[in-house]
Each structure stands twice: as structure tokens, then as C-alpha cells.
Design an enzyme around this catalytic site. Sequence first.
Site, PDB file in Angstrom:
ATOM      1  N   SER A  65       0.794  -1.239   0.000  1.00  0.00           N
ATOM      2  CA  SER A  65       0.000   0.000   0.000  1.00  0.00           C
ATOM      3  C   SER A  65       0.821   1.280   0.000  1.00  0.00           C
ATOM      4  O   SER A  65       0.255   2.356  -0.182  1.00  0.00           O
ATOM      5  CB  SER A  65      -0.943   0.017   1.199  1.00  0.00           C
ATOM      6  OG  SER A  65      -2.039  -0.812   0.912  1.00  0.00           O
ATOM      7  N   LYS A  68       0.316   3.386  -2.956  1.00  0.00           N
ATOM      8  CA  LYS A  68      -0.870   4.250  -3.118  1.00  0.00           C
ATOM      9  C   LYS A  68      -0.511   5.739  -3.056  1.00  0.00           C
ATOM     10  O   LYS A  68      -1.209   6.583  -3.611  1.00  0.00           O
ATOM     11  CB  LYS A  68      -1.914   3.903  -2.049  1.00  0.00           C
ATOM     12  CG  LYS A  68      -2.457   2.474  -2.226  1.00  0.00           C
ATOM     13  CD  LYS A  68      -3.316   2.032  -1.051  1.00  0.00           C
ATOM     14  CE  LYS A  68      -3.755   0.569  -1.252  1.00  0.00           C
ATOM     15  NZ  LYS A  68      -4.479   0.039  -0.083  1.00  0.00           N
ATOM     16  N   TYR A 192      -4.044  -2.933 -10.048  1.00  0.00           N
ATOM     17  CA  TYR A 192      -3.843  -2.678  -8.613  1.00  0.00           C
ATOM     18  C   TYR A 192      -2.934  -3.736  -7.976  1.00  0.00           C
ATOM     19  O   TYR A 192      -2.009  -3.404  -7.226  1.00  0.00           O
ATOM     20  CB  TYR A 192      -5.218  -2.625  -7.933  1.00  0.00           C
ATOM     21  CG  TYR A 192      -5.169  -2.583  -6.430  1.00  0.00           C
ATOM     22  CD1 TYR A 192      -4.898  -1.396  -5.758  1.00  0.00           C
ATOM     23  CD2 TYR A 192      -5.389  -3.733  -5.670  1.00  0.00           C
ATOM     24  CE1 TYR A 192      -4.849  -1.355  -4.365  1.00  0.00           C
ATOM     25  CE2 TYR A 192      -5.350  -3.699  -4.286  1.00  0.00           C
ATOM     26  CZ  TYR A 192      -5.073  -2.516  -3.643  1.00  0.00           C
ATOM     27  OH  TYR A 192      -5.017  -2.473  -2.268  1.00  0.00           O
ATOM     28  N   TYR A 240      -4.555   3.458   8.126  1.00  0.00           N
ATOM     29  CA  TYR A 240      -5.897   2.877   8.266  1.00  0.00           C
ATOM     30  C   TYR A 240      -6.525   3.264   9.597  1.00  0.00           C
ATOM     31  O   TYR A 240      -6.409   4.409  10.025  1.00  0.00           O
ATOM     32  CB  TYR A 240      -5.832   1.344   8.100  1.00  0.00           C
ATOM     33  CG  TYR A 240      -5.136   0.946   6.831  1.00  0.00           C
ATOM     34  CD1 TYR A 240      -5.667   1.334   5.604  1.00  0.00           C
ATOM     35  CD2 TYR A 240      -3.950   0.244   6.838  1.00  0.00           C
ATOM     36  CE1 TYR A 240      -5.038   0.990   4.420  1.00  0.00           C
ATOM     37  CE2 TYR A 240      -3.313  -0.102   5.663  1.00  0.00           C
ATOM     38  CZ  TYR A 240      -3.860   0.280   4.461  1.00  0.00           C
ATOM     39  OH  TYR A 240      -3.239  -0.050   3.305  1.00  0.00           O
ATOM     40  N   VAL A 258       1.160  -3.672   3.870  1.00  0.00           N
ATOM     41  CA  VAL A 258       1.151  -4.962   4.570  1.00  0.00           C
ATOM     42  C   VAL A 258       2.409  -5.791   4.315  1.00  0.00           C
ATOM     43  O   VAL A 258       2.593  -6.840   4.925  1.00  0.00           O
ATOM     44  CB  VAL A 258      -0.108  -5.833   4.269  1.00  0.00           C
ATOM     45  CG1 VAL A 258      -1.356  -5.220   4.864  1.00  0.00           C
ATOM     46  CG2 VAL A 258      -0.267  -6.105   2.796  1.00  0.00           C
TER      47      VAL A 258
HETATM   48  N1  GLU Z   1      -2.281  -5.374  -1.795  1.00  0.00           N
HETATM   49  C1  GLU Z   1      -2.807  -5.259  -0.446  1.00  0.00           C
HETATM   50  C2  GLU Z   1      -4.297  -5.449  -0.462  1.00  0.00           C
HETATM   51  O1  GLU Z   1      -4.931  -4.887  -1.289  1.00  0.00           O
HETATM   52  C3  GLU Z   1      -2.456  -3.905   0.071  1.00  0.00           C
HETATM   53  C4  GLU Z   1      -2.924  -3.692   1.484  1.00  0.00           C
HETATM   54  C5  GLU Z   1      -1.917  -2.945   2.327  1.00  0.00           C
HETATM   55  O2  GLU Z   1      -0.739  -2.907   2.039  1.00  0.00           O
HETATM   56  O3  GLU Z   1      -2.342  -2.374   3.324  1.00  0.00           O
HETATM   57  O4  GLU Z   1      -4.862  -6.154   0.323  1.00  0.00           O
END
Ligand code: GLU
Length: 304
Positions: A65, A68, A192, A240, A258
Site C-alpha cells: 500500500s 498508493k 492494482y 488505516y 502490509v
Molecule cells: N495489496 C494489499 C491489499 O490490497 C495492500 C494492502 C496494504 O498494504 O495495506 O490487500
Amino acid sequence: MTETLERFLHGLDAEIRASGDWGRVADYIPELARIDPAQFGIAVVLPGNRLVTAGQADQRFSIQSVSKVFSLACLLGRIGEQVWTRVGREPSGRRFDSILTLEEEQGRPRNPFINAGALVVTDELVAGRRPKEALAEILAFLQAAAEDEDIHIDKAVARSEAETGFRNIALANYLKSFGNLKNAPELTLGTYFHQCAIEMSCVQLARAGRVIAGLPGAPAMLAPVKARRINALMMMCGHYDGSGDFAFRVGLPAKSGVGGGILLIAPGRASVAIWSPGLNGYGNSQMGSYAAERLARETNWSVF
Ligand code: GLU
């Protein structure tokens, strides 16, 4: 400054390795579940591109993430403020993959850093062209920001997530049902998953973060007003439902993934990348969050 910081980071590395309190690796993506949680690296880039590192700062990891931040930077460059017609900019207070607020808010995700919001950002980057081109744009942005061509996608991680990404598949279909997905769900999802599977080291990521930090010596790729917006979102939504706790403890804009990575920004002062793959209950790097807290206290870089 550099020598004191170097001494501090090496002490922190030793302390973290001795603690053994690593957290648990993400197990919902099989390829990430195999990684040893007992790892730690940190890279700090200061004005003028001075680099200070400790631990496994050259070890590549899945940025997940953290990507992003850069897909949003690409999209802000492409369509500017129009981004906010499809996605909000409020903290979600929910897990990264939650579907709950999407129903309440009629398919407009709370922010670009929860999965639903990131899917919308990626969808807009794909619109009107092939997924490959959107991915190439994100990769090229990272390579130019880091001034390093050697940044790639780990295809095995992308495949692994595509095979088990049922929640993201649900989110994309749900967005589509509200009319907030322009492409076929599988096109946006494929892009994605590949964007999340970009592999970088702490050194590469901290160098790429220079453009978000607006560091003197960074490539001029992002208008200061856009960097300011991204930093505000990182502060409020970068961890988050643990974003409030992270802001309380660290006081700096940051984005976690993650894979255990954290990009931490001290605006105008430093770009920091931390990696430790074991996660806490919020899905954020356990030792990475601890290291960020210690670093912010040591340097007094908190924006508060
Ligand atoms: N590719 C992971 C997902 O979409 C990213 C989530 C993350 O890094 O928080 O679940």
C-alpha cells in the site's frame, strides 16, 4: 547531524533485533506469508541527498500500500482536483479492506489510501488506456523520483494476490455496482495487484519519498501544493484505523503497507523508509511503527 543520526539508527537496529517482538506477517497473501518477520531496515535521506542507513536497508520488499502514495501523485498530476469527485479525503476509522462505509456512502470511498479508494485511483489511471501503460506510469514515477531505474514488479506476489484477493475483488465489483469504476473490474484489479507488488529497498523508497518531502536536492516532479495535499492525507489516513494512534505516537505523515514497509515524511527535513515485515493488529509494521516513534522523538521532527 549525520554522525549522531547514524549512531542512533545503529543502536535502534540492535535494540529491535534484541527485542524479538516482531508481530505477524500478512498471511492473506500467500507469497508474503512465507517471509521471515525477524527483519529490519531503515534509510533516512536528508537535504542534499545525504543518506543514513541501518539494518537491511538494501533488502527489497513488497511495497504494497505504500504504492498508493505514488499512484495518487500520478493521478493528481494527471487530473488535479477532479480526483475528489470519485474519492473522499476523510479518515475511515475502519480496516484497510472494509466494505462497510462504501455502502453507507453510496460507493464513494472515504480516502485514496483504503483499498476501495486506491482501487478508484488506479481505475482512473487506467481509464482510456491499457493497464500496462498505467503501471508503466507508476513505475516510471518511482524510478524518476528515486533516480534509480532498478525498480520492478514482483510478478509472483501479484499472481499470489490475484489468486486470493477475494475482498478486493468484492470491493471492485461493489464500486462498479455504484457506477464508480470506469473499467471492467478485472482490469482495474489486475493493475492494482501489480502496483502493490512493486519491490523496493528502504534506500530506494526513501529516495523516492524525497519528492513528497519536498527535500532540497530532490527531482522537481511534484508541485508543492500537491505534495502538501498528499502529506495531509498520509497524516490522517496513512495507517488505516491505526492512523490516529500513529499520529499521536509519531506526529509525521506516513504510509504503511502490509509488506511491512513505512514511508515516513518529515516535510522539508527528511524522507524515511522503514521495513520490518511483522505487523501489529492494525496491519501496520510493528517494529517499523516503533522505530518511527523513536526516530521522531530523537530528532524532534514531529510536526506538532
Ligand atoms: N495489496 C494489499 C491489499 O490490497 C495492500 C494492502 C496494504 O498494504 O495495506 O490487500
